[in-house]
Design a protein around this motif. Structure first.
Motif, PDB file in Angstrom:
ATOM      1  N   LEU A  91      46.127  31.708  32.826  1.00 14.70           N
ATOM      2  CA  LEU A  91      46.489  32.692  34.207  1.00 14.70           C
ATOM      3  C   LEU A  91      45.412  32.392  35.071  1.00 14.70           C
ATOM      4  N   ASN A  92      44.165  32.440  34.541  1.00 14.84           N
ATOM      5  CA  ASN A  92      42.976  32.368  35.492  1.00 14.84           C
ATOM      6  C   ASN A  92      42.886  31.047  36.018  1.00 14.84           C
ATOM      7  N   ARG A  93      43.189  29.979  35.242  1.00 15.46           N
ATOM      8  CA  ARG A  93      43.382  28.511  35.797  1.00 15.46           C
ATOM      9  C   ARG A  93      44.510  28.403  37.115  1.00 15.46           C
ATOM     10  N   ALA A  94      45.621  29.017  36.883  1.00 18.06           N
ATOM     11  CA  ALA A  94      46.419  29.404  37.930  1.00 18.06           C
ATOM     12  C   ALA A  94      46.037  30.001  39.069  1.00 18.06           C
ATOM     13  N   GLY A  95      44.888  30.954  38.785  1.00 19.61           N
ATOM     14  CA  GLY A  95      44.139  31.836  40.008  1.00 19.61           C
ATOM     15  C   GLY A  95      43.278  30.725  40.854  1.00 19.61           C
TER      16      GLY A  95
END
Length: 365
Positions: A64-68
């Motif tokens: 999720l944070n990588r997608a952020g």
């Protein structure tokens, strides 16, 4: 089910601003509500480091944070990078052998997951990246070139300006949420009542109180943090860094931002924010001696908006049709991606798999 068209976003920090911007781009009528001014709460007093390197506790949270991070690149292409996004990378090192071993272990794991990682010595880091640093020549330094920092208040201002057709209700708090089968209205502290089809609870540290207005219990941690800004004639570094005992970054002008978990641990001893700020400044001088001449600025203690289990609470609450949450720590990293995913869920009903582990219903009785 008819999808909502008129949506009240409660809280206009980075999360609320991103949700509202995405909703408006997809044709919704948006009402932006904030008890203060947009972006001037926790968003303005965040360390504002955009990363996934510190999010390896579970693979879904890392993803999720990588997608952020990717969402920031897309956002900058759409609205222009301006003076709010600084993709200059992140440096990290420590003075403790056990912590250094853990740091290198994490760097290896991230490399296996396809994350950009460089490991160099202290001498190389000074020569190639940050010559003003004081650190041992032989220290192991990890450089994450794809990470960045964000000037949150400036980004929120840009998004609010570009949220086409939005109604602004700033300087008033929400005092009630009307529910008759589904969300029908929002009542404000000035006595006004707004008819809506849905509400988004993006109220940060106040999210549990807003949830109670809808008859929902949202358990939150109490985890305060202290951030100080110091003024300097010349900012001696270009990027975010985690040095031993202290976190440092530029602030896009003649100032710098300092934070330390060690200083956070002193907040409940009753030490005044000004003294906490002086401690942070002294710790930073050991890493950047030039900061000895820096001017003391404001120090702010804020309560981080962290759900009880430490993970985001994002999406619909099935027992409360028309009520949605966008509550999380690392809101700066996650704002653009959560804004996109939540807006799509509100307007189409689409539930993205990236949010599967972070649904609000896990807190339902």
């Amino acid at each position: 089910m008819q999808r909502p068209r008129r949506v009240a976003v409660i809280g206009v920090g980075i999360l609320g601003a991103c949700v509202g911007w995405h909703l408006a781009r997809q044709g919704a009528e948006v009402i932006l509500i904030d008890a203060g001014r947009p972006g001037e709460g926790v968003t303005d007093w965040s360390f504002a480091w955009v990363n996934a390197s510190n999010k390896t506790v579970t693979r879904p949270y890392y993803d999720l944070n990588r997608a952020g991070m990717a969402a920031y690149r897309a956002l900058a292409q759409t609205i222009g990078p301006g003076s709010w996004w600084y993709p200059s990378g992140h440096l990290r090192w420590t003075d403790d052998p056990a912590a250094e071993a853990k740091l290198l272990e994490t760097a290896g794991l991230l490399a296996e997951w396809g994350y950009e990682v460089e490991v160099c010595t202290g001498a190389e880091a000074r020569r190639r990246l940050e010559p003003a640093l004081t650190l041992p020549d032989e220290a192991a330094v990890v450089f994450y070139p794809d990470e960045s920092w964000v000037h949150g208040r400036r980004l929120v201002g840009r998004l609010v300006e570009q949220t086409a057709g939005a109604e602004h209700r700033f300087g008033v708090a929400v005092s009630g949420i009307g529910i008759d089968g589904s969300v029908r209205s929002v009542t404000l502290s000035d006595g006004s009542r707004l008819d809506v089809d849905a509400v988004v609870n993006a109220a940060g540290p106040s999210a549990s109180q807003v949830a109670e207005l809808a008859g929902r219990h949202l358990p939150m941690r109490r985890e305060p943090g202290a951030v100080t800004r110091i003024g300097c004639d010349r900012v001696p570094v270009r990027r975010v860094m985690h040095a031993p005992h202290i976190e440092i970054r530029p602030n896009g002008d003649a100032s710098m931002v300092l934070h330390s978990r060690e200083v956070d641990a002193l907040i409940d001893t009753g030490e005044a924010p000004e003294r906490l700020g002086r401690r942070l400044h002294e710790m930073a001088r050991h890493v950047l001696p030039e900061l000895g001449e820096a001017r003391a600025g404001e120090t702010r203690v804020s309560n981080r908006p962290i759900p009880a289990d430490g993970f985001p609470s994002v999406g619909a609450v099935p027992s409360l049709p028309g009520y949605y949450e966008a509550v999380t720590h690392s809101g700066v990293t996650l704002g653009p991606v959560l804004g996109r995913l939540l807006a799509a869920e509100i307007l189409t009903g689409e539930r993205d798999e990236l949010l599967a582990d972070f649904r609000p219903e896990r807190f339902s009785p």
